[in-house]
Write an enzyme that holds these catalytic residues in place. Structure first.
Site, PDB file in Angstrom:
ATOM      1  N   THR A  46       0.863  -1.257  -0.082  1.00 42.95           N
ATOM      2  CA  THR A  46      -0.016   0.174   0.087  1.00 42.95           C
ATOM      3  C   THR A  46       1.148   1.253  -0.036  1.00 42.95           C
ATOM      4  OG1 THR A  46      -0.053  -0.239   2.465  1.00 42.95           O
ATOM      5  CG2 THR A  46      -1.911  -1.080   1.199  1.00 42.95           C
ATOM      6  N   GLY A  47       0.195   2.292  -0.314  1.00 36.74           N
ATOM      7  CA  GLY A  47       0.955   3.725  -0.560  1.00 36.74           C
ATOM      8  C   GLY A  47       2.159   4.010   0.159  1.00 36.74           C
ATOM      9  N   ARG A  76      -8.464   6.415   3.934  1.00 35.93           N
ATOM     10  CA  ARG A  76      -9.190   5.480   4.455  1.00 35.93           C
ATOM     11  C   ARG A  76      -9.643   4.254   3.658  1.00 35.93           C
ATOM     12  NH1 ARG A  76     -13.611   8.294   8.213  1.00 35.93           N
ATOM     13  NH2 ARG A  76     -12.235   9.147   9.684  1.00 35.93           N
ATOM     14  N   ASP A 137      -7.747   1.608  12.657  1.00 38.04           N
ATOM     15  CA  ASP A 137      -7.545   0.984  11.539  1.00 38.04           C
ATOM     16  C   ASP A 137      -8.932   0.052  11.150  1.00 38.04           C
ATOM     17  OD1 ASP A 137      -6.499  -0.159   9.244  1.00 38.04           O
ATOM     18  OD2 ASP A 137      -4.500  -0.652  10.442  1.00 38.04           O
ATOM     19  N   LYS A 149      -7.569 -16.230   8.767  1.00 34.09           N
ATOM     20  CA  LYS A 149      -8.754 -17.277   8.600  1.00 34.09           C
ATOM     21  C   LYS A 149      -8.152 -18.367   7.573  1.00 34.09           C
ATOM     22  CE  LYS A 149     -13.553 -18.117   7.088  1.00 34.09           C
ATOM     23  NZ  LYS A 149     -14.736 -17.263   6.835  1.00 34.09           N
ATOM     24  N   ARG A 227       8.282 -16.983  35.261  1.00 31.90           N
ATOM     25  CA  ARG A 227       8.988 -18.424  35.535  1.00 31.90           C
ATOM     26  C   ARG A 227       7.616 -19.304  35.880  1.00 31.90           C
ATOM     27  NH1 ARG A 227      13.023 -17.377  39.902  1.00 31.90           N
ATOM     28  NH2 ARG A 227      11.820 -15.521  40.251  1.00 31.90           N
ATOM     29  N   HIS A 290       3.540  -9.378  50.854  1.00 31.98           N
ATOM     30  CA  HIS A 290       2.416 -10.234  50.587  1.00 31.98           C
ATOM     31  C   HIS A 290       1.070  -9.250  50.153  1.00 31.98           C
ATOM     32  CE1 HIS A 290       4.535 -13.993  51.083  1.00 31.98           C
ATOM     33  NE2 HIS A 290       4.425 -13.811  52.581  1.00 31.98           N
ATOM     34  N   ASP A 492     -16.838  -3.165  70.304  1.00 32.77           N
ATOM     35  CA  ASP A 492     -15.499  -3.967  70.954  1.00 32.77           C
ATOM     36  C   ASP A 492     -14.176  -3.833  70.072  1.00 32.77           C
ATOM     37  OD1 ASP A 492     -16.366  -5.097  68.710  1.00 32.77           O
ATOM     38  OD2 ASP A 492     -16.794  -7.164  69.286  1.00 32.77           O
ATOM     39  N   ARG A 534     -16.215   4.196  52.433  1.00 29.67           N
ATOM     40  CA  ARG A 534     -15.554   2.902  52.973  1.00 29.67           C
ATOM     41  C   ARG A 534     -14.372   2.517  51.910  1.00 29.67           C
ATOM     42  NH1 ARG A 534     -19.475  -2.057  52.374  1.00 29.67           N
ATOM     43  NH2 ARG A 534     -18.664  -2.110  50.217  1.00 29.67           N
TER      44      ARG A 534
END
Length: 538
Positions: A46-47, A76, A137, A149, A227, A290, A492, A534
């Protein structure tokens, strides 16, 4: 629905005679074209790609000349034509396909080299809507999918890193490709167009404010095969989504062993936490083990902040991750390398600091190039059986004007500063989360317990242990404040904090027993504020 073709087997070997190029990333393209030309492969392009090949001195046919129609609409429309897609999709050993191709003068392509308009890079570089849309694209994905495909006959390359593999393939097979190779490249091509479309759809959903699109796609580019995963029997890999967010993905690894799955997860948690503190206001350090903080502190320098963060839980800090919100300097580096540390991450580092860390060859040093914005929107994903959950990143923040004093005694200015600090840290602690803080540093953290009382008790125990390790007579929790990521359902947990020596509490509020909890705080002489926000972190 397409009519099923006759059941004809694809050949193993397909000689390369005609190749179609259409690339936005020209890396390695000229060398590949030159190698193919030397083998007598006819080149079509292409171009701008055709111009580049011609300028390099190779014969090439512009697609516009092949189809007898110029590129239009600013480029396009250039490859959406039967002579292109017929040459890509035709099943050559199907008599019907072969007859139709001959009738319409369609010749097959054996190789397609196509990479797409740089949509992800454009989104990362600009917010201009028109520019981004123009970099969606259309023809490229269509050609790529058509070729993939029909991989029984067509080789499709979407990644310049595969050019050498193609040349090795045809060298080994007399100018032909094998079906196994074509399948591998086809799988990669479909993965690329899927990730590309995911990036486009995700960006568009954001543009129109659709937080729950009917179809949600995720895409990423492989950064590194790891790993193993959380455990050695789990395979894992690290992918980048293209989000403009400094962190582990953007970081340059200056030295050290390969990052593990757990390293990456913990380092991300550490860096997101330390970014809560503006380096223009105060240096800050977070130590993570952790995925939970075991010490977070602000200070007059990174060295002071590190020392205070380490004091909170020096035992858990062993083998942890250290994140800094400023440029790692020599003073902080010398102190950090005295304790076994897996990873250091910072926006940058001085040459002297890099040299100091280099003495510990296994220690990973990551320089992220900036800090993530804790208030920026983003997406958080978690898989579940048969699906996944998607939610906004927790970008919520609580400032002085957001809190409401609910007790008879209001916090002092110093207590209020520590309350806001502690609540900001609690946002990054696994729920149920309890954080004791004093003087802009954590002194005890309780994380991930089923009971909020247990988290409070564990945090208090940690504060007492830290004091003993520092040679102090009384617990670090004495005179501290306490943050809870969610409301106290009963008094508590609050009373356990008071017993440990806390003087003020910050919590979201919202329990049906808030009045009982407030009364208990008043009875204990505590100051307490509600945030109305919260921060569950599961």
């Amino acid at each position: 629905m397409a009519v099923p073709p006759p059941k004809v087997a694809a050949p193993d070997l397909v000689p390369l005679t005609r190749a179609l190029f259409s690339v936005s990333d020209s890396r390695g393209m000229i060398d590949l074209a030159r190698a193919l030309d030397a083998r007598g492969v006819l080149l079509f392009a292409t171009g701008s790609t055709a111009k580049a090949i011609a300028a390099a001195g190779m014969p090439v046919t512009n697609v516009a000349d092949l189809i007898g129609f110029p590129e239009i609409l600013g480029g396009r429309v250039k490859t959406l034509h039967p002579k292109i897609h017929g040459g890509l999709l035709g099943i050559r050993n199907d008599p019907v396909h072969a007859a139709e191709m001959e009738e319409h003068g369609i010749e097959p392509f054996d190789l397609v080299v196509c990479n797409l308009y740089p949509f992800e890079a454009t989104v990362a570089a600009t917010d201009d809507y028109a520019t981004i849309v123009e970099n969606i694209d259309i023809g490229g994905p269509a050609m790529t999918r058509a070729s993939a495909k029909n991989h029984g006959f067509v080789s499709v390359l979407v990644d310049p890193d595969d050019y050498d593999a193609l040349l090795a393939e045809i060298e080994a097979h007399g100018g032909a490709t094998t079906l196994a190779a074509r399948k591998r490249w086809a799988a990669k091509a479909f993965a690329r167009t899927a990730a590309y479309d995911a990036a486009v759809s995700g960006w568009f959903a954001g543009q129109v404010g659709d937080t729950t699109p009917k179809w949600r796609s995720l895409g990423g580019t492989l950064r590194e095969a790891l790993r193993y995963g959380e455990n050695p029997h789990q395979s894992a890999a690290f992918y980048a989504t293209g989000e403009k967010r400094p962190g582990v993905v953007t970081a340059r690894q200056v030295q050290g062993k390969q990052l593990s799955y757990n390293n990456i997860n913990d380092t991300d948690a550490a860096y997101e936490l330390v970014a809560e503190f503006d380096p223009a206001v105060t240096p800050a350090v977070a130590i993570i083990k952790h995925a939970n903080p075991c010490g977070v502190a602000t200070g007059a320098s990174l060295l002071e902040a590190y020392r205070l963060a380490l004091r909170c839980d020096p035992v858990s800090a062993f083998g942890g991750i250290v994140a800094l919100n400023g440029t790692l300097d020599a003073e902080a580096a010398r102190e950090i390398v005295e304790v076994f540390t897996e990873v250091i991450i910072a926006p940058d580092a001085t040459d002297e600091a890099i040299a100091i860390v280099a003495a510990k060859k296994n220690l990973r040093l990551l320089l992220a190039g900036g800090l993530p914005d804790p208030a920026a929107p983003g997406l958080s994903i978690r898989t579940v059986a048969g699906g996944f959950l998607a939610q906004d990143r927790d970008a919520g923040r609580v400032a002085l004007g957001d809190v409401r004093v609910v007790t008879k005694r209001a916090p002092s200015e110093a207590e209020m500063a520590d309350l806001l600090f502690a609540f900001r840290v609690a946002k990054h602690v696994k729920s149920n989360a309890i954080v004791y803080a004093k003087g802009g540093t954590t002194v005890g953290i309780g994380a991930g317990q089923m009971s909020r009382v247990d988290s409070s008790t564990i945090a208090a125990k940690k504060a007492a242990e830290a004091a003993r390790a520092a040679g102090l007579a009384e617990s670090l929790a004495i005179g501290s404040v306490v943050a809870s990521d969610a409301f106290f359902p009963f008094a508590d947990g609050l009373l356990a904090a008071a017993e440990a020596g806390a003087t003020a509490i910050i919590q979201p509020g919202g329990s049906i027993r808030d009045e009982d909890v407030i009364a208990a705080a008043d009875s204990a002489g505590l100051a307490m504020v509600f945030t109305g926000m919260r921060h569950f972190r599961h």
